[in-house]
Design an enzyme around this catalytic site. Structure first.
Site, mmCIF file in Angstrom:
data_model
loop_
_atom_site.group_PDB
_atom_site.id
_atom_site.type_symbol
_atom_site.label_atom_id
_atom_site.label_comp_id
_atom_site.label_asym_id
_atom_site.label_seq_id
_atom_site.Cartn_x
_atom_site.Cartn_y
_atom_site.Cartn_z
ATOM 1 C CG HIS A 283 -1.917 1.014 1.354
ATOM 2 N ND1 HIS A 283 -1.633 2.315 1.712
ATOM 3 C CD2 HIS A 283 -3.263 0.957 1.162
ATOM 4 C CE1 HIS A 283 -2.760 3.005 1.746
ATOM 5 N NE2 HIS A 283 -3.765 2.212 1.409
ATOM 6 C CB CYS B 174 -3.883 3.495 -1.576
ATOM 7 S SG CYS B 174 -4.976 4.893 -1.328
ATOM 8 C CG ASP C 261 0.550 -2.835 6.267
ATOM 9 O OD1 ASP C 261 -0.422 -2.877 7.062
ATOM 10 O OD2 ASP C 261 0.500 -2.250 5.154
ATOM 11 C CD GLN D 128 -6.759 -4.496 3.569
ATOM 12 O OE1 GLN D 128 -7.668 -5.306 3.535
ATOM 13 N NE2 GLN D 128 -6.975 -3.182 3.488
ATOM 14 C CE LYS E 9 -8.653 -0.215 5.621
ATOM 15 N NZ LYS E 9 -7.300 -0.390 5.109
#
Length: 711
Positions: free
Chosen positions: A427, A668, A504, A507, A530
């Site tokens: 991202h 993004c 990260d 997600q 999220k």
């Protein structure tokens, strides 16, 4: 006995002649001696059957006692079709019980002289008058006959009958002795043996069987039932168990009650709880539990309940919305997730009952707000399996978390010539901060390529690793393709060259279990919105030793320890990274969201979503002209596609007309889309509250768009 069979010579020698007068008849003593000799010569006398002495009244003497063998050769049992002593011993010898020996039916032909059940089966009793063997049949002792036993031991009890399930050993009287058996009782028993069996006959036989007075001490093992069973006599106390051994399951190699109880002991109700059936009178609690719709098996008490998507959907009020007259199908979860009622209520409760700034007051509401805020920190630590709550920093989201690490640790530790590695899947939030850091420090940014399915090429990654590598920062799940990266391997490979690793997890946290200790990442970041929490809140996990070595990246209130005009000292982590008034209410809401997801079970979520994802991919592939973007074996949530001849924006608008919300654009993540020659895609993305019906609606609508029925 047929007297013509006696040897006339023997009769003459003994003084028996046809012309003998009354004066020449032998006296009583001589006749008694003769009779005794005759009966003692019989190889099949009553004593050998175990009933001779009991069948005769006390003190009675056999009239043929003393009769010589030579005078009775004509009435040997074999001569009249009776079995000899050897055959009788074989017939009545005890047999070893086994499960295989349980009969499918009981053949009474060999006993009663009927035709044998199997052709060619010899019968030593065939054709014999029943009266000859009177006294050795079960019904002569008040026991059920062969027909009754066959029904009792083999046949299924008719449904709806009043037959008791078992018998209480303490409530059945003994078996009558031979002295108590009358001619009428024998006749009645023989009649019942020939009658067709029924539940009424069964109960009548049991009453006859157990109604008489006991004749010997003993007990029946393994035979237990409620003493309240109607229709049975009151006592089994003195019953000789051997007399009805055939009624015991052990005789046929079947487990008794004690063995059954032992077998089912591991399936007992968890300690501290009592099944509903307790005290109901049943000997087997598990039967009562099955009747009541439940069964306690090991480990199930701690397992998550089966996943019910429709029950979950009721927790999300916004899913009841209608868009353009259609039920809302929210398939834009990679952008943000919807909020369950418990999160909405928790944030509302904070503002209604706890709202205050934290840490710097002595009043009640400050204490409530501080407690709620720090409790949420504890919840985040538990959810990620951090070793301590002090390893959790609240931030606005993933983007702010990455920037925190870049500006704090990065600026302190990177110099010219050092290298940072990311992947093509990132991202923009995991690209731009590192580009800025490289420009500031002179470090170099390296990128790991992916294959045509969208998966990271570990071989190429290995080639990039070196002693110059100081940081590896990568996504756990791609927001544009849904690819699940091999995080464990990537982290371990980086550590082997001494590099630090940032994961990260924006997600991944709502779809997969993220265990920071098992993964051994140095930092982990995610966003609350999220994972069904409020917007504007997120968290950073960092290993304690790293956080303590990192300088604050923002200055202000709450993060200081002492301030003078000459010098300022700072709080330890995590407070030193939380300058100013934080997003207290939404931090509390994030804690509520994680608690909600934990109760459902992340493994349940992952399993359901994976099945839904596979279903959706197969359905979309069936559409002519549709191309799926991102087809790695390991995927989560995302169903990116393009449709030949149609703009992605137009597809998004057409789907919205029927209430289906998807994301269109570059998400993004422009570099990875350009890797596939694209500037944008249509991106449906799933959460655990989505359904197969919503997938069907999506596929049907895309087919209509493809065919030109929807513009």
């Amino acid at each position: 006995m047929i007297t013509s069979e006696f040897d006339q010579a023997n009769l003459a020698q003994s003084g028996f002649t046809e012309n003998s007068g009354a004066a020449s008849l032998p006296d009583v003593d001589y006749l008694t001696k003769l009779a005794n000799e005759l009966f003692s010569a019989l190889p099949c006398d009553g004593s050998r059957l175990g009933i001779g002495t009991s069948a005769a009244s006390g003190g009675a003497v056999s009239p043929l006692a003393g009769l010589g063998h030579s005078g009775v050769t004509g009435i040997a049992p074999q001569a009249v079709g009776l079995p000899g002593e050897l055959e009788l011993r074989q017939l009545f010898a005890p047999r070893q019980p086994s499960f295989e020996s349980v009969p499918d039916s009981l053949d009474t032909g060999s006993v009663l002289g009927n035709t044998p059940s199997a052709p060619g089966l010899p019968s030593s009793f065939a054709g014999l008058d029943k009266s000859v063997l009177s006294g050795i049949f079960p019904h002569d002792f008040g026991l059920p006959g062969a027909a009754e036993l066959q029904q009792l031991l083999v046949s299924r009890i008719p449904s709806g009958s009043n037959i008791p399930g078992s018998v209480d050993a303490g409530s059945v009287s003994g078996i009558p002795s031979a002295q108590d058996v009358t001619v009428e009782a024998q006749a009645s028993a023989e009649k019942s043996a020939d009658a067709s069996f029924s539940p009424q006959v069964f109960e009548t036989e049991l009453q006859k069987l157990f109604a008489a007075n006991p004749t010997s001490d003993g007990s029946i093992s393994g035979l237990t039932v409620s003493t309240a069973t109607p229709g049975l006599a009151s006592s089994f106390a003195n019953l000789d168990a051997s007399l009805i051994a055939g009624l015991s399951p052990e005789v046929y190699g079947l487990p008794g009650e004690a063995e059954l109880l032992k077998f089912f002991t591991p399936f007992s109700t968890p300690s501290g709880s009592t099944p509903e059936s307790a005290g109901s009178g049943s000997s087997f609690y598990f039967l009562d539990e099955l009747k009541n719709g439940g069964f306690n098996a090991p480990g199930l008490a701690s397992a998550h309940p089966p996943f019910d998507v429709h029950a979950v959907r009721r927790d999300f009020p916004i899913l009841q919305e209608r868009v353009n007259g259609y039920p809302l199908a929210w398939l834009d979860n990679a952008a943000t997730t919807q909020k369950p009622q418990v999160v909405i209520d928790r944030v509302s409760y904070f503002y209604e009952h706890e709202n205050s700034n934290i840490h710097r007051a002595a009043h009640e509401l400050a204490a409530r707000a501080t407690d709620a805020y720090e409790k949420s920190r504890d919840t985040v630590a538990h959810f990620l399996n951090a070793s301590s709550s002090e390893e959790i920093i609240f931030v606005r989201g993933t983007t702010e978390g990455i920037n925190l690490i870049a500006k704090s640790w990065g600026q302190q530790n990177l110099v010219a010539g050092d290298e940072i590695i990311i992947t093509w899947l990132e991202h923009h939030a995991n690209i731009v901060p590192w580009q800025q850091l490289c420009e500031l420090t002179g470090a170099r940014l390296r990128v790991v390529p992916v294959d045509d399915s969208g998966q990271v090429l570990l071989g190429e990654y290995q080639k990039l690793l070196s002693s110059r590598t100081k940081l590896v920062s990568f996504t756990h799940v791609s927001n544009a393709l849904g690819t699940v990266t091999p995080a464990q391997e990537i982290i371990a490979m980086a550590h082997r060259v001494g590099a630090r690793v940032l994961l990260d997890a924006a997600q991944s946290v709502s779809h997969l279990q993220v265990d920071v200790q098992a993964l051994d990442c140095d930092w982990c970041v995610f966003s609350g919105h999220k994972i069904f929490g409020p917007t504007g809140i997120g968290a950073v996990y960092g290993k304690a030793e790293l956080l303590e070595s990192m300088p604050p990246w923002q200055g202000g209130g709450n993060m200081i320890d002492d301030v003078t005009f000459e010098k300022t000292t700072f709080q330890p982590a995590p407070a030193r990274f939380e300058a100013g008034t934080g997003n207290i209410a939404d931090a509390v809401g994030l804690g509520a969201a994680l608690e909600y997801l934990t109760k459902i079970g992340i493994q349940n979520v992952a399993r359901y979503e994976h099945e839904l994802l596979v279903y959706g991919m197969e359905a979309l592939k069936s559409i002519q002209g549709l191309r799926l973007i991102g087809t790695a074996t390991e995927k989560a949530s995302v169903l990116s596609f393009v449709l030949a001849g149609h703009s992605n924006q137009d597809i998004g608008v057409a789907l919205n007309k029927v209430g289906i919300a998807v994301r269109t654009g570059h998400h993004c993540a422009q570099p990875i889309l350009r890797r596939f020659g694209l500037e944008s895609t249509v991106r449906p993305s799933l959460a655990f509250y989505n359904t197969y019906e919503e997938i069907d609606r999506l596929v049907t609508t895309v087919k209509q768009i493809q065919s030109g029925k929807i513009v």
